[in-house]
Design an enzyme around this catalytic site. Structure first.
Site, PDB file in Angstrom:
ATOM      1  N   GLY A 133       0.868  -1.056   0.069  1.00 40.08           N
ATOM      2  CA  GLY A 133      -0.106   0.019  -0.148  1.00 40.08           C
ATOM      3  C   GLY A 133       0.841   1.345  -0.014  1.00 40.08           C
ATOM      4  O   GLY A 133       0.251   2.153  -0.054  1.00 40.08           O
ATOM      5  N   ASP A 134       1.993   1.044   0.035  1.00 36.32           N
ATOM      6  CA  ASP A 134       2.941   2.244  -0.028  1.00 36.32           C
ATOM      7  C   ASP A 134       2.999   3.078  -1.334  1.00 36.32           C
ATOM      8  O   ASP A 134       3.360   2.367  -2.463  1.00 36.32           O
ATOM      9  CB  ASP A 134       4.507   1.942   0.507  1.00 36.32           C
ATOM     10  CG  ASP A 134       5.433   3.163   0.937  1.00 36.32           C
ATOM     11  OD1 ASP A 134       5.434   3.575   1.865  1.00 36.32           O
ATOM     12  OD2 ASP A 134       6.051   3.479  -0.367  1.00 36.32           O
ATOM     13  N   VAL A 135       2.587   4.196  -1.359  1.00 38.45           N
ATOM     14  CA  VAL A 135       2.500   5.037  -2.411  1.00 38.45           C
ATOM     15  C   VAL A 135       3.747   5.156  -3.358  1.00 38.45           C
ATOM     16  O   VAL A 135       3.958   5.059  -4.490  1.00 38.45           O
ATOM     17  CB  VAL A 135       1.976   6.408  -2.295  1.00 38.45           C
ATOM     18  CG1 VAL A 135       2.082   7.203  -3.534  1.00 38.45           C
ATOM     19  CG2 VAL A 135       0.395   6.340  -1.706  1.00 38.45           C
TER      20      VAL A 135
END
Length: 220
Positions: free
Chosen positions: A158-160
């Site tokens: 989920g890390d952009v």
């Protein structure tokens, strides 16, 4: 504190990843040697990660100093539970973060999670226990296990920044969604944590203008 992988271990994993995946070979070629980002763990490590979220580096340093001083130098579940939320707020914490500090401390006190023996759980089990605590999301749980527990095969999909670096590496137009990022990272087992560090390092180098993307790939 867990022992992080050394330079030789990281270098070997990077070579394997580059040989396995041409997209990562591109990032590997443009990213200097790096160390594993290991931070203090346990209750204190997780609480600090919560405190740091959506706050500037300078502000975090000031707030955390006040938290440590307010708890008489002992950031433990017992010390936090001995102060009510309003007292914790006087240390510079938002009401929400003060409540989350209590929630994590109570989870430890009630046996929902044992920070002293977290290493006995698999990655999946540890993530499930951590995210069962109010205020601890999946990204927080995964990055805690990477940075504070030294786990080598955890990948925060989920890390952009990771998603954007993956887009560059694959020459894609759109950034992968969280589910797609996890699926894409499966090929990198059992070195997904090294792959994450590599992509973060590459992302930072590109953003600082130290390296240029190939084939005219867009930063936007």
């Amino acid at each position: 504190m867990p022992t992080p992988p050394g330079f030789a271990d990281i270098a070997a994993a990077r070579e394997q990843l580059a040989a396995l995946d041409p997209a990562l070979a591109r990032a590997h070629a443009q990213t200097p040697v790096f160390e594993w980002r290991l931070r203090p763990g346990g209750y204190e490590g997780l609480f600090r990660m919560i405190v740091e979220q959506q706050v500037s580096v300078a502000a975090v340093a000031s707030i955390w100093k006040r938290v440590v001083e307010g708890l008489d130098g002992e950031v433990t579940p017992q010390a936090v539970l001995s102060r009510d939320v309003e007292t914790l707020r006087t240390f510079g914490l938002s009401g929400q973060k003060a409540k989350y500090g209590h929630e994590i401390a109570r989870a430890h006190a009630d046996g929902l999670i044992d920070f002293d023996h977290l290493e006995r759980l698999s990655d999946e089990e540890a993530i499930a226990r951590l995210t069962a605590i109010k205020g601890v999301g999946k990204w927080t749980a995964e990055t805690f296990l990477m940075f504070c527990e030294g786990r080598l095969d955890v990948f925060p999909g989920g890390d952009v920044a990771l998603q954007e670096a993956m887009r560059w590496a694959d020459g894609a137009t759109l950034r992968p969604r969280e589910k797609e990022a996890y699926a894409r990272a499966e090929i990198w087992r059992p070195h997904r944590g090294v792959a994450a560090h590599l992509l973060w390092g590459w992302y930072g180098a590109v953003k600082r203008g130290e390296v240029a993307l190939e084939d005219g790939a867009s930063l936007a």
